[in-house]
Design a protein around this motif. Structure first.
Motif, PDB file in Angstrom:
ATOM      1  N   LYS A 198      18.471  -2.718   9.279  1.00  0.00           N
ATOM      2  CA  LYS A 198      18.658  -4.174   9.311  1.00  0.00           C
ATOM      3  C   LYS A 198      17.382  -4.902   9.706  1.00  0.00           C
ATOM      4  CE  LYS A 198      23.615  -4.086  10.266  1.00  0.00           C
ATOM      5  NZ  LYS A 198      24.710  -4.535  11.179  1.00  0.00           N
ATOM      6  N   ARG A 199      16.585  -4.289  10.562  1.00  0.00           N
ATOM      7  CA  ARG A 199      15.361  -4.958  10.989  1.00  0.00           C
ATOM      8  C   ARG A 199      14.357  -5.102   9.858  1.00  0.00           C
ATOM      9  NH1 ARG A 199      12.958  -2.085  16.137  1.00  0.00           N
ATOM     10  NH2 ARG A 199      11.397  -3.691  15.688  1.00  0.00           N
ATOM     11  N   TRP A 200      14.473  -4.284   8.841  1.00  0.00           N
ATOM     12  CA  TRP A 200      13.517  -4.312   7.734  1.00  0.00           C
ATOM     13  C   TRP A 200      14.026  -5.089   6.524  1.00  0.00           C
ATOM     14  CZ3 TRP A 200      12.130   1.645   7.685  1.00  0.00           C
ATOM     15  CH2 TRP A 200      11.501   1.961   8.895  1.00  0.00           C
ATOM     16  N   GLN A 201      15.164  -5.751   6.649  1.00  0.00           N
ATOM     17  CA  GLN A 201      15.748  -6.427   5.500  1.00  0.00           C
ATOM     18  C   GLN A 201      14.825  -7.505   4.944  1.00  0.00           C
ATOM     19  OE1 GLN A 201      18.714  -5.922   3.794  1.00  0.00           O
ATOM     20  NE2 GLN A 201      18.794  -4.004   4.938  1.00  0.00           N
ATOM     21  N   GLY A 202      14.237  -8.308   5.836  1.00  0.00           N
ATOM     22  CA  GLY A 202      13.339  -9.364   5.367  1.00  0.00           C
ATOM     23  C   GLY A 202      12.113  -8.802   4.666  1.00  0.00           C
ATOM     24  N   PHE A 203      11.523  -7.771   5.255  1.00  0.00           N
ATOM     25  CA  PHE A 203      10.348  -7.141   4.647  1.00  0.00           C
ATOM     26  C   PHE A 203      10.687  -6.543   3.293  1.00  0.00           C
ATOM     27  CE2 PHE A 203       7.873  -3.266   3.914  1.00  0.00           C
ATOM     28  CZ  PHE A 203       6.573  -3.777   3.945  1.00  0.00           C
ATOM     29  N   MET A 204      11.818  -5.864   3.188  1.00  0.00           N
ATOM     30  CA  MET A 204      12.197  -5.227   1.933  1.00  0.00           C
ATOM     31  C   MET A 204      12.511  -6.267   0.859  1.00  0.00           C
ATOM     32  SD  MET A 204      11.871  -2.045   2.643  1.00  0.00           S
ATOM     33  CE  MET A 204      12.627  -1.280   1.235  1.00  0.00           C
ATOM     34  N   ASN A 205      13.139  -7.370   1.243  1.00  0.00           N
ATOM     35  CA  ASN A 205      13.448  -8.417   0.269  1.00  0.00           C
ATOM     36  C   ASN A 205      12.191  -9.013  -0.339  1.00  0.00           C
ATOM     37  OD1 ASN A 205      16.322  -8.754   0.000  1.00  0.00           O
ATOM     38  ND2 ASN A 205      16.366  -9.411   2.131  1.00  0.00           N
ATOM     39  N   VAL A 206      11.133  -9.112   0.452  1.00  0.00           N
ATOM     40  CA  VAL A 206       9.897  -9.732  -0.038  1.00  0.00           C
ATOM     41  C   VAL A 206       9.020  -8.722  -0.754  1.00  0.00           C
ATOM     42  CG1 VAL A 206       7.792 -10.933   0.673  1.00  0.00           C
ATOM     43  CG2 VAL A 206       9.966 -11.496   1.752  1.00  0.00           C
ATOM     44  N   ARG A 207       8.922  -7.502  -0.216  1.00  0.00           N
ATOM     45  CA  ARG A 207       7.943  -6.524  -0.714  1.00  0.00           C
ATOM     46  C   ARG A 207       8.497  -5.564  -1.751  1.00  0.00           C
ATOM     47  NH1 ARG A 207       3.935  -9.587   0.926  1.00  0.00           N
ATOM     48  NH2 ARG A 207       4.006 -10.003   3.172  1.00  0.00           N
ATOM     49  N   PHE A 208       9.799  -5.345  -1.800  1.00  0.00           N
ATOM     50  CA  PHE A 208      10.355  -4.341  -2.708  1.00  0.00           C
ATOM     51  C   PHE A 208      11.395  -4.917  -3.651  1.00  0.00           C
ATOM     52  CE2 PHE A 208       8.386  -1.634   0.401  1.00  0.00           C
ATOM     53  CZ  PHE A 208       7.987  -0.520  -0.322  1.00  0.00           C
ATOM     54  N   MET A 209      11.362  -6.207  -3.867  1.00  0.00           N
ATOM     55  CA  MET A 209      12.129  -6.869  -4.914  1.00  0.00           C
ATOM     56  C   MET A 209      11.200  -7.866  -5.595  1.00  0.00           C
ATOM     57  SD  MET A 209      15.860  -7.626  -3.210  1.00  0.00           S
ATOM     58  CE  MET A 209      16.519  -8.283  -4.739  1.00  0.00           C
ATOM     59  N   HIS A 210      11.268  -7.923  -6.908  1.00  0.00           N
ATOM     60  CA  HIS A 210      10.412  -8.867  -7.624  1.00  0.00           C
ATOM     61  C   HIS A 210      11.178 -10.155  -7.883  1.00  0.00           C
ATOM     62  CE1 HIS A 210       7.223 -10.444 -10.083  1.00  0.00           C
ATOM     63  NE2 HIS A 210       8.091 -10.682 -11.060  1.00  0.00           N
ATOM     64  N   HIS A 211      10.756 -11.215  -7.203  1.00  0.00           N
ATOM     65  CA  HIS A 211      11.302 -12.540  -7.434  1.00  0.00           C
ATOM     66  C   HIS A 211      10.398 -13.257  -8.435  1.00  0.00           C
ATOM     67  CE1 HIS A 211      14.093 -12.289  -3.948  1.00  0.00           C
ATOM     68  NE2 HIS A 211      13.155 -11.478  -3.485  1.00  0.00           N
ATOM     69  N   PRO A 212      10.897 -13.647  -9.595  1.00  0.00           N
ATOM     70  CA  PRO A 212      10.025 -14.243 -10.614  1.00  0.00           C
ATOM     71  C   PRO A 212       9.325 -15.516 -10.165  1.00  0.00           C
ATOM     72  CG  PRO A 212      12.102 -13.556 -11.571  1.00  0.00           C
ATOM     73  CD  PRO A 212      12.251 -13.426 -10.092  1.00  0.00           C
ATOM     74  N   LEU A 213       9.911 -16.273  -9.234  1.00  0.00           N
ATOM     75  CA  LEU A 213       9.318 -17.531  -8.802  1.00  0.00           C
ATOM     76  C   LEU A 213       8.495 -17.391  -7.524  1.00  0.00           C
ATOM     77  CD1 LEU A 213      12.343 -19.928  -9.452  1.00  0.00           C
ATOM     78  CD2 LEU A 213      10.513 -19.238 -11.005  1.00  0.00           C
ATOM     79  N   SER A 214       8.300 -16.167  -7.046  1.00  0.00           N
ATOM     80  CA  SER A 214       7.549 -15.978  -5.806  1.00  0.00           C
ATOM     81  C   SER A 214       6.044 -16.040  -6.010  1.00  0.00           C
ATOM     82  CB  SER A 214       7.910 -14.624  -5.177  1.00  0.00           C
ATOM     83  OG  SER A 214       7.488 -13.556  -6.021  1.00  0.00           O
ATOM     84  N   GLY A 215       5.576 -15.778  -7.224  1.00  0.00           N
ATOM     85  CA  GLY A 215       4.140 -15.760  -7.479  1.00  0.00           C
ATOM     86  C   GLY A 215       3.472 -14.446  -7.132  1.00  0.00           C
ATOM     87  N   LEU A 216       4.220 -13.465  -6.638  1.00  0.00           N
ATOM     88  CA  LEU A 216       3.642 -12.170  -6.282  1.00  0.00           C
ATOM     89  C   LEU A 216       3.496 -11.298  -7.524  1.00  0.00           C
ATOM     90  CD1 LEU A 216       5.622 -11.393  -3.010  1.00  0.00           C
ATOM     91  CD2 LEU A 216       3.342 -12.384  -3.229  1.00  0.00           C
ATOM     92  N   SER A 217       2.512 -10.421  -7.482  1.00  0.00           N
ATOM     93  CA  SER A 217       2.241  -9.536  -8.617  1.00  0.00           C
ATOM     94  C   SER A 217       2.545  -8.081  -8.300  1.00  0.00           C
ATOM     95  CB  SER A 217       0.780  -9.668  -9.055  1.00  0.00           C
ATOM     96  OG  SER A 217       0.465 -10.989  -9.425  1.00  0.00           O
ATOM     97  N   TYR A 218       2.232  -7.618  -7.094  1.00  0.00           N
ATOM     98  CA  TYR A 218       2.389  -6.205  -6.786  1.00  0.00           C
ATOM     99  C   TYR A 218       3.850  -5.786  -6.730  1.00  0.00           C
ATOM    100  CZ  TYR A 218       3.333  -7.820  -2.023  1.00  0.00           C
ATOM    101  OH  TYR A 218       3.860  -8.447  -0.935  1.00  0.00           O
ATOM    102  N   THR A 219       4.778  -6.744  -6.571  1.00  0.00           N
ATOM    103  CA  THR A 219       6.193  -6.383  -6.570  1.00  0.00           C
ATOM    104  C   THR A 219       6.673  -5.948  -7.952  1.00  0.00           C
ATOM    105  OG1 THR A 219       6.685  -8.749  -6.836  1.00  0.00           O
ATOM    106  CG2 THR A 219       6.788  -7.831  -4.609  1.00  0.00           C
ATOM    107  N   LEU A 220       5.876  -6.206  -8.995  1.00  0.00           N
ATOM    108  CA  LEU A 220       6.208  -5.651 -10.306  1.00  0.00           C
ATOM    109  C   LEU A 220       6.214  -4.127 -10.277  1.00  0.00           C
ATOM    110  CD1 LEU A 220       4.006  -7.961 -12.575  1.00  0.00           C
ATOM    111  CD2 LEU A 220       6.500  -7.999 -12.415  1.00  0.00           C
ATOM    112  N   LEU A 221       5.448  -3.546  -9.372  1.00  0.00           N
ATOM    113  CA  LEU A 221       5.372  -2.095  -9.230  1.00  0.00           C
ATOM    114  C   LEU A 221       6.272  -1.578  -8.119  1.00  0.00           C
ATOM    115  CD1 LEU A 221       4.125   0.653  -9.887  1.00  0.00           C
ATOM    116  CD2 LEU A 221       2.217   0.059  -8.376  1.00  0.00           C
ATOM    117  N   THR A 222       6.274  -2.231  -6.968  1.00  0.00           N
ATOM    118  CA  THR A 222       7.050  -1.717  -5.834  1.00  0.00           C
ATOM    119  C   THR A 222       8.554  -1.747  -6.106  1.00  0.00           C
ATOM    120  OG1 THR A 222       6.999  -3.927  -4.817  1.00  0.00           O
ATOM    121  CG2 THR A 222       5.283  -2.365  -4.171  1.00  0.00           C
TER     122      THR A 222
END
Length: 434
Positions: A198-222
């Motif tokens: 549960k403590r890692w939920q926020g980190f996992m939502n941002v780093r290991f899910m690709h949100h199309p409107l987030s502007g992130l690129s590396y999540t295409l791979l993670t």
């Protein structure tokens, strides 16, 4: 005296005028209006400019600016650069590592036996040497485990030994491609376990899910190695074990058929580059669909006049506004929301389509009833047709665009991938020799 008389006469006329028109107190009379009216000089002056309003102070509002321009347009330039440059680096590094490992094993075989200095080494010889090294290492590991458990009771030691043999024997008997797929599945299982903290939920939502409107690129791979559901993880791992190992064998076979012959001790780096690039490309296809097609439709729906709230003053107006609001809600429900994506399905689809083209006479069957075997091309064609129907029907449980993107990558790699890989291997060999 005449001057004094003139003044008295004027005073008498004024008093007579006041007595004829008596005024009330606290009332605005004509005399008061005349007394307060501006003079001719004041009338000729320009009226003072009004003080600027808050709207004028903040700045003029450009009414011709569209709502879509105000909200902003999500881009895809960074994501495209990440996929192209990342795939190029993945294949370049894979070719370099394959060349280095091949040279290492060739030199080791020559050092172990002088026969190989007189006989040409083939890829099959390299594979046999590697398998022998692997089996020897597993035996040494089992011996060290048995020596470490000597202090345990005699009844427990046989069970530990049996458990170790049960794990090591299938690993030694499996092909190199299947062993590599197992390692990828273990990595996916580790990421799935991280989702359960549960403590890692926020980190996992941002780093290991690709949100199309987030502007992130590396999540295409993670997101390719990320699964939140155990069922999703299980199905992907089963598909990867079967189709991934077949795709690995195809890459190995094509390399053995290369003319002129190229030594290659392993195809693990080649398959990893293929898997990573296919996953990133399939995620990018889903990203393009969301940002360039779904997002403009969503913004246009929000900017439509039907989305504005109207004030009503009558009962009939309130009923009409309620009907319009219901119609607007029904129209909004037709536009699918923009959802994040995760999972290795796109990369697995690439392996599936490449396997279907490489082994067209193979048969596939479900591991759950009904498990009737069918031709692999019919099965893969049915899966792609199901994804097309899902796109037309608006199904959102699976990322159908990512599936089709991975399938397209597998078809393209079947046609051009082995030739490109041979050129990369030749270039890396030339760099190593120089």
């Amino acid at each position: 005296m005449p001057m004094l008389w003139t003044i008295r006469c004027q005073a008498f006329k004024t008093a007579t005028r006041l007595s004829r028109n008596p005024s009330r107190q606290f009332s605005r009379t004509s005399t008061l209006r005349g007394f307060l009216s501006p003079t001719r000089c004041l009338r000729q002056q320009a009226p003072p400019s009004p003080s600027p309003s808050f709207r004028d102070t903040v700045g003029p509002i450009e009414h011709d600016t569209s709502f879509y321009a105000k909200v902003g347009k999500p881009g895809m330039a960074k994501q495209l650069s990440f996929v192209v440059i990342g795939s190029f680096l993945a294949f370049t590094i894979a070719a370099s590592q394959t060349t280095a490992e091949t040279e290492f094993w060739a030199e080791r075989m020559v050092a172990l036996s002088s026969v190989w200095s007189l006989k040409a080494i083939t890829n099959t010889d390299l594979k046999r040497a590697q398998n022998a090294e692997l089996i020897q290492g597993l035996r040494q590991k089992l011996a060290s485990i048995n020596s470490a458990i000597q202090h345990l009771p005699i009844l427990i030691r046989p069970w530990i030994n049996l458990a170790c043999v049960t794990i090591m024997q299938p690993y030694a008997d499996a092909s190199e491609g299947k062993r590599l797929c197992w390692k990828i599945c273990l990595l996916n299982a580790g990421v799935w376990a991280a989702w359960k903290v549960k403590r890692w939920q926020g980190f996992m939502n941002v780093r290991f899910m690709h949100h199309p409107l987030s502007g992130l690129s590396y999540t295409l791979l993670t997101n390719v190695f990320s699964h939140r559901s155990a069922i999703h993880l299980l199905f992907n791992c089963l598909a990867l074990e079967s189709f991934g190992s077949a795709a690995y064998y195809y890459l190995l076979r094509e390399q053995n058929k290369a003319e002129p012959a190229q030594l290659e001790s392993t195809s693990a780096y080649h398959f990893l580059a293929f898997f990573v690039s296919a996953g990133a490309f399939s995620s990018f296809v889903s990203h393009v669909v969301n940002t360039k097609f779904r997002y403009p439709r969503l913004v246009a729906q929000l900017a439509s006049p039907a989305s504005t709230i109207t004030k009503t003053e009558t009962w009939a107006g309130a009923v009409a506004a309620t009907s319009a609001s219901a119609a607007s809600t029904a129209a909004k429900s037709k536009i699918p929301p923009i959802l994040p994506s995760l999972g290795a399905s796109g990369a697995i689809y690439a392996a599936v389509t490449m396997t279907a083209l490489a082994f067209p006479e193979s048969q596939v069957a479900l591991f759950i009833p009904p498990s009737y075997p069918i031709n692999i091309q019919y099965g893969v064609g049915g899966l792609m047709m199901l994804d097309m129907v899902g796109i037309l029907r608006g199904w959102r449980y699976f990322d159908h665009w990512a599936h089709l993107g991975g399938a397209a990558f597998g078809i393209a790699y079947y046609a051009y991938g082995p030739a490109v890989w041979r050129r990369l291997r030749e270039a890396s060999s030339n760099v190593e020799s120089s």
